[in-house]
Design a protein around this motif. Sequence first.
Motif, short mmCIF file in Angstrom:
data_model
loop_
_atom_site.label_atom_id
_atom_site.label_comp_id
_atom_site.label_asym_id
_atom_site.label_seq_id
_atom_site.Cartn_x
_atom_site.Cartn_y
_atom_site.Cartn_z
N LEU A 178 1.25 -1.31 0.30
CA LEU A 178 -0.45 0.02 -0.23
C LEU A 178 1.13 1.39 0.19
O LEU A 178 0.62 2.66 -0.97
CB LEU A 178 -1.23 -0.08 1.07
CG LEU A 178 -1.65 1.16 1.43
CD1 LEU A 178 -2.35 1.28 0.43
CD2 LEU A 178 -2.83 0.50 2.76
N ILE A 179 2.61 1.33 0.28
CA ILE A 179 3.18 2.53 0.75
C ILE A 179 3.48 2.65 -0.35
O ILE A 179 3.15 4.03 -0.73
CB ILE A 179 4.09 2.19 2.10
CG1 ILE A 179 3.33 2.18 2.93
CG2 ILE A 179 4.75 2.92 1.61
CD1 ILE A 179 4.71 1.60 4.19
N GLU A 180 3.72 1.76 -0.94
CA GLU A 180 4.29 1.12 -2.26
C GLU A 180 3.25 2.05 -3.31
O GLU A 180 3.73 3.13 -4.34
CB GLU A 180 4.50 0.43 -2.97
CG GLU A 180 6.07 0.96 -4.74
CD GLU A 180 5.88 -1.25 -5.09
OE1 GLU A 180 7.13 -1.20 -5.95
OE2 GLU A 180 5.93 -2.05 -4.15
N ALA A 181 1.75 2.13 -3.60
CA ALA A 181 0.90 2.39 -4.67
C ALA A 181 0.68 4.07 -4.20
O ALA A 181 0.89 4.31 -5.05
CB ALA A 181 -0.38 1.71 -3.68
N TYR A 182 0.61 4.39 -2.52
CA TYR A 182 0.66 5.25 -2.16
C TYR A 182 1.37 6.25 -2.85
O TYR A 182 1.51 7.23 -3.53
CB TYR A 182 0.66 5.88 -0.93
CG TYR A 182 0.90 7.17 -0.21
CD1 TYR A 182 -0.43 7.88 0.06
CD2 TYR A 182 1.92 7.37 0.78
CE1 TYR A 182 0.75 9.40 0.31
CE2 TYR A 182 2.26 8.47 1.44
CZ TYR A 182 0.91 9.05 0.71
OH TYR A 182 1.58 10.51 1.20
N LEU A 183 3.27 5.70 -3.00
CA LEU A 183 4.29 7.11 -3.68
C LEU A 183 4.34 6.84 -4.65
O LEU A 183 4.53 8.08 -5.36
CB LEU A 183 5.31 5.42 -2.55
CG LEU A 183 5.78 6.86 -0.84
CD1 LEU A 183 6.89 5.88 -0.42
CD2 LEU A 183 5.42 8.15 -1.50
N GLU A 184 3.78 5.67 -5.58
CA GLU A 184 3.97 5.60 -7.13
C GLU A 184 2.41 6.75 -7.46
O GLU A 184 2.84 7.43 -8.34
CB GLU A 184 3.17 4.42 -7.51
CG GLU A 184 4.08 3.52 -7.18
CD GLU A 184 4.17 1.95 -7.70
OE1 GLU A 184 2.76 1.85 -8.05
OE2 GLU A 184 5.00 1.30 -7.40
N ARG A 185 1.57 6.99 -6.97
CA ARG A 185 0.54 7.17 -7.35
C ARG A 185 0.89 8.85 -6.78
O ARG A 185 0.65 9.65 -7.59
CB ARG A 185 -0.90 7.43 -6.29
CG ARG A 185 -2.06 8.34 -6.58
CD ARG A 185 -2.84 8.33 -5.52
NE ARG A 185 -3.91 7.57 -5.46
CZ ARG A 185 -5.48 7.26 -5.19
NH1 ARG A 185 -5.55 8.10 -4.22
NH2 ARG A 185 -6.07 6.74 -6.02
N ARG A 186 2.00 9.09 -6.13
CA ARG A 186 2.60 10.92 -5.65
C ARG A 186 2.70 11.14 -6.43
O ARG A 186 3.52 11.98 -6.63
CB ARG A 186 2.95 10.85 -4.06
CG ARG A 186 1.67 10.38 -2.87
CD ARG A 186 0.93 11.87 -2.57
NE ARG A 186 1.52 12.59 -2.55
CZ ARG A 186 0.54 13.73 -1.87
NH1 ARG A 186 -0.29 13.41 -1.03
NH2 ARG A 186 1.37 15.28 -1.83
N GLN A 187 4.15 9.61 -7.52
CA GLN A 187 5.44 10.53 -7.71
C GLN A 187 4.62 10.51 -9.87
O GLN A 187 5.07 11.61 -9.52
CB GLN A 187 5.83 9.08 -7.96
CG GLN A 187 7.29 9.50 -9.11
CD GLN A 187 8.52 7.64 -9.50
OE1 GLN A 187 7.50 7.18 -9.80
NE2 GLN A 187 9.42 7.80 -9.09
N ILE A 188 3.76 10.41 -9.62
CA ILE A 188 3.25 10.46 -10.91
C ILE A 188 2.26 11.75 -11.05
O ILE A 188 2.95 12.81 -11.81
CB ILE A 188 1.65 9.12 -11.26
CG1 ILE A 188 2.75 8.31 -11.95
CG2 ILE A 188 0.89 8.91 -12.72
CD1 ILE A 188 1.30 7.27 -11.75
N ALA A 189 1.93 12.03 -10.28
CA ALA A 189 0.50 13.29 -9.54
C ALA A 189 1.99 14.46 -9.98
O ALA A 189 2.30 15.67 -10.32
CB ALA A 189 0.25 13.48 -8.63
#
Length: 193
Positions: free
Chosen positions: A54-65
């Motif tokens: 979940l942390i990885e998905a959260y940070l991937e989303r933040r990175q894309i944004a």
Amino acid sequence: MEASARSARVRILDVASELFYQEGIRSVGIDTIIERSSVAKATFYYHFHSKDALIEAYLERRQIAFLAWFDAAVQPYAGAPQEQLLALFEALVEKVSVQGYRGCAFINASTEFPAVTHPGHLLPHSTKYEVRRRLLSICQQTSASQPAVLADQLLLLMEGVFASTPIFGSDGPVCSVKDAARLLIVAHCSTSG
């Protein structure tokens, strides 16, 4: 059923994103995320096999944004690198001046997860390196005699804004960053050749 499963995943990620950013990743438990997402524990683990996932998905989303934000700030000035850099700092001031700004999610995460192999450290690391690479690419298009030095100095200004705004607020040092960036850009670009 597929849309329902997707919406559950998105709902979990939305809730986790808000909580992780506002309260800190380590301080938020999976049970809280499950409760606030209104999903069953099995549904949570169907989509995210662990909190680290979940942390990885959260940070991937933040990175894309974040990288999309960067692109949107500079794109209108394509072909005019100095203007791109200035526009980036204009957008930066706006970005950190929003209600509820609690600092850079990547700095916050890397502080919570110092182990270099953890996704909470790896994704912030790769994001910051990508920002540095993009700054260098723009600076190489200017007349600066030392584009790498200019890029690093601008990166330090950015990081200073991310770190200082939660402390001083949007009416603190961030108010001076556009002028500081302009001075650096002018100094580097007028001494070339």
